[in-house]
Structures are given as structure tokens and as C-alpha cells.
Design an enzyme around this catalytic site. Structure first.
Site, PDB file in Angstrom:
ATOM      1  N   GLN A 166      -4.504  -4.905   7.337  1.00  0.00           N
ATOM      2  CA  GLN A 166      -5.464  -5.918   6.883  1.00  0.00           C
ATOM      3  C   GLN A 166      -5.359  -7.223   7.675  1.00  0.00           C
ATOM      4  O   GLN A 166      -6.131  -8.146   7.425  1.00  0.00           O
ATOM      5  CB  GLN A 166      -5.272  -6.218   5.387  1.00  0.00           C
ATOM      6  CG  GLN A 166      -5.475  -5.030   4.471  1.00  0.00           C
ATOM      7  CD  GLN A 166      -6.922  -4.529   4.461  1.00  0.00           C
ATOM      8  OE1 GLN A 166      -7.848  -5.198   4.935  1.00  0.00           O
ATOM      9  NE2 GLN A 166      -7.129  -3.342   3.922  1.00  0.00           N
ATOM     10  N   HIS A 222       0.868  -1.176   0.000  1.00  0.00           N
ATOM     11  CA  HIS A 222       0.000   0.000   0.000  1.00  0.00           C
ATOM     12  C   HIS A 222       0.912   1.236   0.000  1.00  0.00           C
ATOM     13  O   HIS A 222       1.984   1.201   0.593  1.00  0.00           O
ATOM     14  CB  HIS A 222      -0.842  -0.058   1.278  1.00  0.00           C
ATOM     15  CG  HIS A 222      -1.922   0.960   1.368  1.00  0.00           C
ATOM     16  ND1 HIS A 222      -1.677   2.270   1.682  1.00  0.00           N
ATOM     17  CD2 HIS A 222      -3.268   0.872   1.199  1.00  0.00           C
ATOM     18  CE1 HIS A 222      -2.821   2.937   1.710  1.00  0.00           C
ATOM     19  NE2 HIS A 222      -3.806   2.120   1.420  1.00  0.00           N
ATOM     20  N   ASP A 233       3.019  -3.882   8.332  1.00  0.00           N
ATOM     21  CA  ASP A 233       1.779  -3.156   8.107  1.00  0.00           C
ATOM     22  C   ASP A 233       0.645  -4.146   8.386  1.00  0.00           C
ATOM     23  O   ASP A 233       0.383  -5.050   7.588  1.00  0.00           O
ATOM     24  CB  ASP A 233       1.761  -2.664   6.651  1.00  0.00           C
ATOM     25  CG  ASP A 233       0.414  -2.095   6.231  1.00  0.00           C
ATOM     26  OD1 ASP A 233      -0.557  -2.201   7.006  1.00  0.00           O
ATOM     27  OD2 ASP A 233       0.347  -1.563   5.112  1.00  0.00           O
ATOM     28  N   CYS A 243      -4.577   2.203  -3.795  1.00  0.00           N
ATOM     29  CA  CYS A 243      -3.348   2.779  -3.220  1.00  0.00           C
ATOM     30  C   CYS A 243      -2.168   1.841  -3.426  1.00  0.00           C
ATOM     31  O   CYS A 243      -1.335   1.653  -2.520  1.00  0.00           O
ATOM     32  CB  CYS A 243      -3.518   3.081  -1.739  1.00  0.00           C
ATOM     33  SG  CYS A 243      -4.858   4.194  -1.392  1.00  0.00           S
ATOM     34  N   LYS A 287     -10.790  -0.253  10.520  1.00  0.00           N
ATOM     35  CA  LYS A 287     -10.965  -1.489   9.750  1.00  0.00           C
ATOM     36  C   LYS A 287     -11.310  -2.664  10.654  1.00  0.00           C
ATOM     37  O   LYS A 287     -11.443  -3.792  10.202  1.00  0.00           O
ATOM     38  CB  LYS A 287      -9.688  -1.812   8.967  1.00  0.00           C
ATOM     39  CG  LYS A 287      -9.361  -0.780   7.882  1.00  0.00           C
ATOM     40  CD  LYS A 287      -8.129  -1.197   7.121  1.00  0.00           C
ATOM     41  CE  LYS A 287      -7.474  -0.063   6.362  1.00  0.00           C
ATOM     42  NZ  LYS A 287      -8.121   0.253   5.097  1.00  0.00           N
TER      43      LYS A 287
HETATM   44  N1  PMP Z   1      -1.891  -0.549   4.569  1.00  0.00           N
HETATM   45  C1  PMP Z   1      -2.831  -1.353   4.071  1.00  0.00           C
HETATM   46  C2  PMP Z   1      -2.450  -2.753   3.686  1.00  0.00           C
HETATM   47  C3  PMP Z   1      -4.148  -0.904   3.941  1.00  0.00           C
HETATM   48  O1  PMP Z   1      -5.074  -1.713   3.436  1.00  0.00           O
HETATM   49  C4  PMP Z   1      -4.455   0.422   4.341  1.00  0.00           C
HETATM   50  C5  PMP Z   1      -5.870   0.963   4.213  1.00  0.00           C
HETATM   51  N2  PMP Z   1      -6.446   0.796   2.954  1.00  0.00           N
HETATM   52  C6  PMP Z   1      -3.444   1.220   4.860  1.00  0.00           C
HETATM   53  C7  PMP Z   1      -2.174   0.703   4.960  1.00  0.00           C
HETATM   54  C8  PMP Z   1      -3.686   2.627   5.303  1.00  0.00           C
HETATM   55  O2  PMP Z   1      -4.563   2.671   6.378  1.00  0.00           O
HETATM   56  P1  PMP Z   1      -5.161   4.053   6.877  1.00  0.00           P
HETATM   57  O3  PMP Z   1      -5.753   4.711   5.669  1.00  0.00           O
HETATM   58  O4  PMP Z   1      -6.191   3.674   7.881  1.00  0.00           O
HETATM   59  O5  PMP Z   1      -4.033   4.852   7.451  1.00  0.00           O
END
Ligand code: PMP
Length: 410
Positions: free
Chosen positions: A201, A121, A198, A364, A224
Site C-alpha cells: 500500500q 495483512h 510490506d 485479510c 495496485k
Molecule cells: N499486504 C497488504 C498491506 C495489502 O494491502 C495486500 C493486498 N490487499 C497484500 C499484502 C497482498 O497483495 P497481493 O494480493 O497482491 O499479493
């Protein structure tokens, strides 16, 4: 696990959208919130609201106790050795940036290496690009296998004694791949580096034990995992948090302030400058209670059943390309796909007309889209409130999208 009962906890699911019962398949973007979390937030604002760590009045004490109790709950949830290793942040993005600013930029220099994967991401990619640029360190990538996994052999080849830091998602938000974090941590540690995970998920969907994984930092988001938006967590090993610089300076995070220099509080408070996200943290504590009561292994088993069923049903849809590992066991609760040449935004729009909410876009993860050789994909993601009927509705809606855009398929 009784999904029929669980669904009753989520007021938002009891509605129709565009004349159809809502089928919410976008929990990887953000999950829905159970009544139990909403009620805790309301109660906090109705009875306890005050600033924390400041006033000595009764409400201030209650708010401070609730905020610090939330930290204990989160620590237990991920099996952190101590609540002092749980820093409250705005979310995964902020947590990862804090490590990039407060640790990587201080510790890295020319010749050092940061290792990651091209499937990350942007939140787990750009902070490292920027840190590499600022310090003269080199950014290296472990290649992706065609099925979206990475091989430990490739990790061993990429990680060298110059590797100060490796960053990887526990579960990919696009491919769903569950990466072998524990084995990767071992490789990185043998080379003398640290592993940043990270967990955006994974923490909402799998039992995550930071001591068993032996990761050095873990970042995740409350929204999430049934919690409110605006709250997240950075877990770190105590030694690393102690040597890490705060990112924000100001009220709350200080010990002694002089005119020309100041000292900081201990970890974790030195990282929580300004009025912290009090209600958010308390709401996250309630979310952790809710998930723990159901049981994270139960939730994982449910995700696994739904994902296996989704893979089976989606494979029946003609012209549907599915990305990521073939086996549900190697995935988190999501499936990313494309329907022929139809743009995923169009697919998503047709699905929405039938009450089915999915995500479409680059998620992203632009470098990964380039590897997949597509501009975008559609993604259906599942959580504890989804049923086989939701998957059936998805498949029905995809078939009608195919009919609608018939000319563009193939
Ligand atoms: N890493 C991963 C794997 C994600 O799926 C996400 C959220 N889509 C993020 C980072 C970023 O999370 P946040 O927008 O809550 O900061």
C-alpha cells in the site's frame, strides 16, 4: 497534477454502473490501468512476444531486453542500488513467502524471535506464523495504539538481540497508518535483525526510497500501482538475496545441472524459476513510467488532499465510525469505517447500486478486526484518478444507505 486529464487515461472510468457514473473507490484492492500500460501490453504481444533468456532470435532478444529494462525501471523507481536487487514475483504475497521460505526458515531456530504487529495483512502474518512453527522461533507482536499507530517505545521493548526478523506494512491496508519504517529499521538493525517491509500500500502511493528507509526486504504488487495483475517485486539487500535460497527449482534459474546436484544462477535470476512473468514485468515497467511522469510526490499530495477531504466529509455522516489515525498526514489514501450496525456488505451493496465501488469485509486482517471488535468494515480507497466529486458521491450514497437501513443505525 491535472486529475481531469489523468482520468482520460483510464478507459474503465468512462462508464456507468447501475445507471450511475462509476465512482471507483477500491484502488487499495486493485488499481485501474491507464491506456499507456494497456497499449504497452498489447504492443508486446503483437510485436515482440517470445521467451526470454533462451532463444537468440530477434524476438527473443527484444523480449529479453524489454524484460530486463523493466527491472531497471523498477530499481530506479524505488532507488535500489542495482537492478540485480529487484526480483520479479507474482505479487506481495509471493514476495513475502519467498523471504519466509528462502531466508527465515534457513536462518531461524528455537529461541529466535520474529516481531510483527497484529494489524498486518494475512500475507504478512501467516508466512511468519508458518516459519516460526517450522523453526521453533517465537512470534511476538508490537501492540497497537488505540488510533492504529504503533509507538517506537513499544518497538524498542519488543525487539531484542534474539530478534532475527521484524515484518511490518509500510502503510496499513485497513487503518491507513503510515508506519515509521526508517526508525524501525534502525531499532531492528541495532539489535542485529533484519526488517521486512510490506510495501503493497505504500509503493503505489508514496515516494519510496529503499536506501533512505534502509529496509532489508521490500515486497509490493504491480496491480495496485497501475500495472497488470500477476506481477510483483521483491527488493532485497544484495548480501541477503545472495544468502537466500530459491523457492522454486527448475528451468531458467540454474547454472549447472548434474544428476545428483545443481548450482544456481546469480541473484535475481536464481529466484525466477520457469518462464517468468514477461508481459507482466514489461507492463509494470510501463506503469512505473506512467507514475514517474506524474511524480510520486504529486500523487502523494493528491492522495493527501482527497483523504483529508474524505475524513472531513465522512465525519459529517451521523453514526459513522472511522478507524485509524485522525490526521490525513499520518495515513495513506484510504478510509475504513462502519455505518452504525449495518453490515458493511449491505452498505457496499447499496453503494454499488449507485455506481460507488468500495470494499467490504475483513480485508485479510482478521486479528485486527478482533482488536477493533467488529466482524468486518467498509473501506473507501483513493488514487490519482479520484476527485472530490467522488467523495461527495460516496457521502450521498452513505446517507441513502442510512435511510434505507434506518432501523439498524445507532
Ligand atoms: N499486504 C497488504 C498491506 C495489502 O494491502 C495486500 C493486498 N490487499 C497484500 C499484502 C497482498 O497483495 P497481493 O494480493 O497482491 O499479493
Amino acid at each position: 497534477m491535472n486529475v481531469v486529464e489523468i482520468r482520460k487515461d483510464f478507459p474503465i472510468l468512462q462508464q456507468t454502473v447501475n445507471g450511475h457514473p462509476l465512482v471507483y473507490l477500491d484502488s487499495a484492492a486493485t488499481s485501474q490501468k491507464p491506456r499507456q500500460v494497456i497499449e504497452v501490453l498489447c504492443r508486446y504481444y503483437e510485436t515482440d512476444n517470445a521467451n526470454v533468456h533462451r532463444g537468440v532470435h530477434t524476438l527473443g532478444t527484444r523480449a529479453t531486453e524489454a524484460y530486463e529494462l523493466a527491472r531497471e525501471k523498477v530499481a530506479r523507481f524505488i532507488n535500489a542500488p542495482s537492478p540485480l536487487q529487484v526480483v520479479f514475483t507474482r505479487g506481495t504475497t509471493e514476495s513475502l513467502n519467498m523471504v519466509a521460505y528462502g531466508w527465515a526458515r534457513r536462518k531461524l531456530g528455537p529461541g529466535d524471535e520474529i516481531v510483527t504487529t497484529p494489524a498486518e495483512h494475512h500475507s504478512n502474518l501467516i508466512p511468519w506464523q508458518q516459519a516460526a512453527r517450522a523453526t521453533g522461533a517465537t512470534l511476538k507482536y508490537v501492540p497497537l495504539q488505540p488510533d492504529g499507530t504503533i509507538s517506537l517505545e513499544d518497538v524498542r521493548a519488543a525487539v531484542t538481540p534474539r530478534t532475527k526478523l521484524m515484518a511490518i506494512a509500510h502503510v496499513s491496508n485497513v487503518l491507513g497508518t503510515i508506519h515509521p519504517v526508517r526508525e524501525i529499521a534502525e531499532i531492528v538493525h541495532q539489535a542485529g535483525g533484519i526488517l521486512v517491509v510490506d510495501g503493497a500500500q505504500s509503493v503505489p502511493h508514496l515516494p519510496v526510497d529503499v536506501q533512505a528507509l534502509d529496509c532489508d526486504f521490500l515486497a509490493f504488487s504491480g496491480h495496485k500501482m497501475c500495472g497488470p495483475t500477476g506481477i510483483g517485486v521483491l527488493y532485497g539487500k544484495k548480501r541477503l538475496l545472495d544468502e537466500m535460497e530459491p523457492t522454486y527449482f527448475g528451468g531458467e534459474m540454474i547454472d549447472v545441472v548434474e544428476l545428483y546436484e545443481s548450482t544456481w544462477k546469480e541473484t535475481p535470476w536464481k529466484f525466477e524459476g520457469g518462464t517468468p512473468i514477461i508481459a507482466g514485468a514489461i507492463g509494470l515497467g510501463a506503469a512505473v513510467d506512467y507514475l514517474s511522469q506524474i511524480g510520486m510526490q504529486e500523487i502523494r499530495n493528491h492522495d493527501l488532499r482527497i483523504t483529508a477531504y474524505a475524513l472531513e466529509r465522512l465525519r459529517e455522516v451521523e453514526d459513522l465510525a472511522i478507524y485509524g489515525p485522525a490526521e490525513a498526514e499520518r495515513r495513506g489514501g484510504l478510509v475504513t469505517f462502519n455505518l452504525g450496525q449495518i453490515h458493511p456488505h449491505d452498505v457496499s451493496t447499496v453503494l454499488d447500486a449507485q455506481g460507488v465501488a468500495i470494499r467490504a469485509g475483513h480485508h485479510c486482517a482478521q486479528p485486527l478486526m478482533r482488536i477493533l471488535n467488529v466482524p468486518a468494515t467498509a473501506r473507501a480507497s483513493f488514487y490519482l484518478y479520484n476527485t472530490e466529486e467522488d467523495i461527495d458521491a460516496l457521502v450521498r450514497a452513505l446517507r441513502s444507505a442510512k435511510e434505507f437501513f434506518g432501523h439498524a443505525v445507532g
